[in-house]
Design a protein around this motif. Structure first.
Motif, PDB file in Angstrom:
ATOM      1  N   TYR A 175       0.810  -1.221   0.000  1.00 18.84           N
ATOM      2  CA  TYR A 175       0.000   0.000   0.000  1.00 18.84           C
ATOM      3  C   TYR A 175       0.845   1.273   0.000  1.00 18.84           C
ATOM      4  CZ  TYR A 175      -4.370  -2.596   0.791  1.00 18.84           C
ATOM      5  OH  TYR A 175      -5.462  -3.425   0.666  1.00 18.84           O
ATOM      6  N   THR A 176       2.135   1.139   0.181  1.00 23.00           N
ATOM      7  CA  THR A 176       3.033   2.296   0.101  1.00 23.00           C
ATOM      8  C   THR A 176       3.497   2.565  -1.338  1.00 23.00           C
ATOM      9  OG1 THR A 176       4.830   0.787   0.707  1.00 23.00           O
ATOM     10  CG2 THR A 176       3.874   2.129   2.473  1.00 23.00           C
ATOM     11  N   LEU A 177       3.135   1.699  -2.277  1.00 22.18           N
ATOM     12  CA  LEU A 177       3.483   1.899  -3.680  1.00 22.18           C
ATOM     13  C   LEU A 177       2.531   2.926  -4.296  1.00 22.18           C
ATOM     14  CD1 LEU A 177       4.050  -1.817  -4.768  1.00 22.18           C
ATOM     15  CD2 LEU A 177       5.790  -0.126  -4.127  1.00 22.18           C
ATOM     16  N   PRO A 178       2.901   3.536  -5.429  1.00 20.72           N
ATOM     17  CA  PRO A 178       2.014   4.499  -6.081  1.00 20.72           C
ATOM     18  C   PRO A 178       0.633   3.892  -6.344  1.00 20.72           C
ATOM     19  CG  PRO A 178       4.189   4.574  -7.072  1.00 20.72           C
ATOM     20  CD  PRO A 178       4.195   3.410  -6.129  1.00 20.72           C
ATOM     21  N   GLY A 179      -0.403   4.679  -6.141  1.00 18.83           N
ATOM     22  CA  GLY A 179      -1.764   4.182  -6.258  1.00 18.83           C
ATOM     23  C   GLY A 179      -2.102   3.601  -7.611  1.00 18.83           C
ATOM     24  N   GLU A 180      -1.456   4.117  -8.663  1.00 27.68           N
ATOM     25  CA  GLU A 180      -1.763   3.634 -10.013  1.00 27.68           C
ATOM     26  C   GLU A 180      -1.067   2.318 -10.338  1.00 27.68           C
ATOM     27  OE1 GLU A 180       1.715   6.587 -10.450  1.00 27.68           O
ATOM     28  OE2 GLU A 180      -0.119   6.368  -9.231  1.00 27.68           O
ATOM     29  N   THR A 181      -0.223   1.831  -9.437  1.00 23.63           N
ATOM     30  CA  THR A 181       0.464   0.555  -9.671  1.00 23.63           C
ATOM     31  C   THR A 181      -0.554  -0.545  -9.907  1.00 23.63           C
ATOM     32  OG1 THR A 181       2.282   1.221  -8.218  1.00 23.63           O
ATOM     33  CG2 THR A 181       2.073  -1.128  -8.721  1.00 23.63           C
ATOM     34  N   ARG A 182      -0.411  -1.261 -11.019  1.00 25.48           N
ATOM     35  CA  ARG A 182      -1.362  -2.330 -11.331  1.00 25.48           C
ATOM     36  C   ARG A 182      -0.871  -3.626 -10.699  1.00 25.48           C
ATOM     37  NH1 ARG A 182      -5.942  -2.848 -13.454  1.00 25.48           N
ATOM     38  NH2 ARG A 182      -5.971  -0.606 -13.857  1.00 25.48           N
TER      39      ARG A 182
END
Length: 205
Positions: A175-182
């Protein structure tokens, strides 16, 4: 060339993925039943097989892929405890995983590069002690295995599992990754980090 291709194999409908490399090759992630048939049909010999974890449904074709001359990368070495074969037999589903050799153990590593493909590794135990995610930061792709699913998470009640540990790892490392990460999971359709943080039924950010 697609950055990622998906194959669904075995009776648990387990996902395998092919990631393309800048050099024109492919890296295979997980090897459910019939993966080799899929590769042969596509006329692709991967540069490597990466395992998100070693539960039986993700490694049924691992030995066959290895026999193609493809090295196997996994967080831990092969063991029957990690494949969970005995547990499955107790459930009345007799099956056997053909043993294979892990050529490269990833424990302690945070990055991996294969033919110009750079992946960030995150150890996220809780579903399985050896669960690891593979993050292609440049293309915004995360292969999550059975840690995070579309709308849910992997189960935490198998040997060596812990739902509390799994949820904490998801919050801290996914959840700390960019929100748009698929996010491409071990079962079911893909999703995004933002979607799961907002509406995952088990753990929200």
């Amino acid at each position: 060339m697609d950055a990622i291709q998906r194959f669904e194999g075995g009776f648990l409908l387990t996902n395998a993925y092919l990631l393309s490399t800048p050099g024109g090759g492919h890296v295979l992630i997980d090897a459910p039943a019939d993966t080799v048939q899929w590769l042969q049909h596509a006329k692709i010999k991967p540069l490597a097989l990466l395992l998100t974890h070693q539960h039986f449904d993700h490694v049924m074709d691992a030995a066959a892929v290895s026999a193609m001359g493809v090295p196997i990368y996994s967080w831990s070495g092969y063991s029957k405890e990690l494949t969970a074969e005995e547990i499955v037999k107790q459930w009345g589903m007799p099956m056997t995983v053909e043993p294979y050799t892990v050529d490269h153990e990833l424990a302690g590593e945070t990055t991996l590069e294969i033919e110009g493909l750079s992946l960030e590794l995150a150890h996220v135990p809780g579903h399985s002690p050896d669960s690891v995610t593979f993050h292609d930061k440049e293309r915004g792709i995360l292969v999550s295995g059975d840690t995070l699913f579309n709308g849910s998470t992997g189960r935490g009640d198998l040997p060596g599992g812990s739902l509390e540990l799994l949820c904490r790892g998801i919050v801290e490392k996914i959840y700390t990754l960019p929100g748009e990460t698929r996010v491409y999971p071990g079962h079911g359709p893909d999703t995004t980090v933002a979607t799961e943080k907002r509406s995952n039924a088990v753990v929200q950010g």
